[in-house]
Every structure is written in structure tokens, then in C-alpha cells.
Write a protein that holds these residues in place. Structure first.
Motif, short mmCIF file in Angstrom:
data_model
loop_
_atom_site.label_atom_id
_atom_site.label_comp_id
_atom_site.label_asym_id
_atom_site.label_seq_id
_atom_site.Cartn_x
_atom_site.Cartn_y
_atom_site.Cartn_z
N GLY A 1 0.82 -1.21 0.00
CA GLY A 1 0.00 0.00 0.00
C GLY A 1 0.85 1.26 0.00
O GLY A 1 0.55 2.23 -0.72
N LEU A 2 1.92 1.26 0.79
CA LEU A 2 2.81 2.43 0.83
C LEU A 2 3.51 2.64 -0.51
O LEU A 2 3.60 3.77 -0.99
N VAL A 3 3.99 1.56 -1.11
CA VAL A 3 4.68 1.65 -2.40
C VAL A 3 3.70 2.14 -3.47
O VAL A 3 4.02 3.01 -4.27
N THR A 4 2.49 1.58 -3.47
CA THR A 4 1.48 1.97 -4.45
C THR A 4 1.15 3.46 -4.31
O THR A 4 1.06 4.19 -5.30
N ASN A 5 0.96 3.90 -3.09
CA ASN A 5 0.66 5.31 -2.84
C ASN A 5 1.80 6.20 -3.36
O ASN A 5 1.54 7.21 -4.03
N LEU B 1 3.95 5.59 -5.71
CA LEU B 1 3.95 5.58 -7.18
C LEU B 1 2.84 6.47 -7.74
O LEU B 1 3.05 7.20 -8.71
N LEU B 2 1.66 6.41 -7.14
CA LEU B 2 0.55 7.24 -7.60
C LEU B 2 0.82 8.72 -7.38
O LEU B 2 0.53 9.55 -8.26
N VAL B 3 1.38 9.07 -6.24
CA VAL B 3 1.70 10.47 -5.96
C VAL B 3 2.75 10.98 -6.94
O VAL B 3 2.67 12.10 -7.43
N ASP B 4 3.75 10.14 -7.24
CA ASP B 4 4.78 10.54 -8.21
C ASP B 4 4.21 10.71 -9.61
O ASP B 4 4.58 11.63 -10.32
N ALA B 5 3.32 9.81 -10.01
CA ALA B 5 2.78 9.84 -11.37
C ALA B 5 1.67 10.86 -11.56
O ALA B 5 1.52 11.43 -12.64
N PHE B 6 0.86 11.08 -10.52
CA PHE B 6 -0.32 11.96 -10.63
C PHE B 6 -0.39 12.94 -9.46
O PHE B 6 -1.39 12.97 -8.73
N VAL C 1 -4.96 17.67 -2.39
CA VAL C 1 -6.24 18.03 -1.75
C VAL C 1 -6.86 19.26 -2.40
O VAL C 1 -8.08 19.32 -2.60
N SER C 2 -6.05 20.23 -2.79
CA SER C 2 -6.61 21.44 -3.41
C SER C 2 -7.22 21.11 -4.78
O SER C 2 -8.22 21.71 -5.17
#
Length: 72
Positions: free
Chosen positions: A14-18, A20-25, A31-32
Motif C-alpha cells: 500500500g505504501l509503495v502503491t501510494n 507511485l501514484l503520488v509521483d505519477a499523478f 487536496v486542493s
């Protein structure tokens, strides 16, 4: 403690997936961005913004990020 046992804890996957998602998108997971998008979707519901235009504005940049994330 007892309270910690009642909380959710992310798995390593879950941490790795998060990450990767934050880096990509980054903008989509900001939040804004979600607050602004909620306001714009409310405007679509009220009829003051066309949903096609809103989707077109969002998808152009998202598609590029999606392609880059898929390649990486």
C-alpha cells in the motif's frame, strides 16, 4: 496501545502503491485539486459548466501523465 489496534495500518504494498501514484499523478492526488474539482462538478450539476469541457480540460493532462506512468 489498545487504540492502535483499532486503527488501519498500511501494508508495504500500500505504501509503495501510494508513492507511485503520488509521483505519477501529483495534481490529481492533491487536496486542493480535489476541492477545486468538486466545486467545478457542482457547477456542472447547476448547469453553469459544460461537463464535456470540464472533462476535456482534465483529460488532456491526465492522459499524458497516464502514458508516462504506464511507460515507467
Amino acid at each position: 496501545s489498545k487504540d492502535d489496534a483499532k486503527r488501519f495500518h498500511p501494508t508495504e504494498l500500500g505504501l509503495v502503491t501510494n508513492d507511485l501514484l503520488v509521483d505519477a499523478f501529483p495534481e490529481v492526488l492533491d487536496v486542493s485539486f480535489t476541492a477545486q474539482m468538486e466545486e467545478r462538478l457542482d457547477a456542472v450539476e447547476e448547469g453553469s459548466v459544460d461537463w464535456r469541457n470540464l472533462l476535456g480540460e482534465f483529460y488532456g493532462g491526465f492522459k499524458q501523465r497516464l502514458e508516462a506512468a504506464t511507460a515507467n
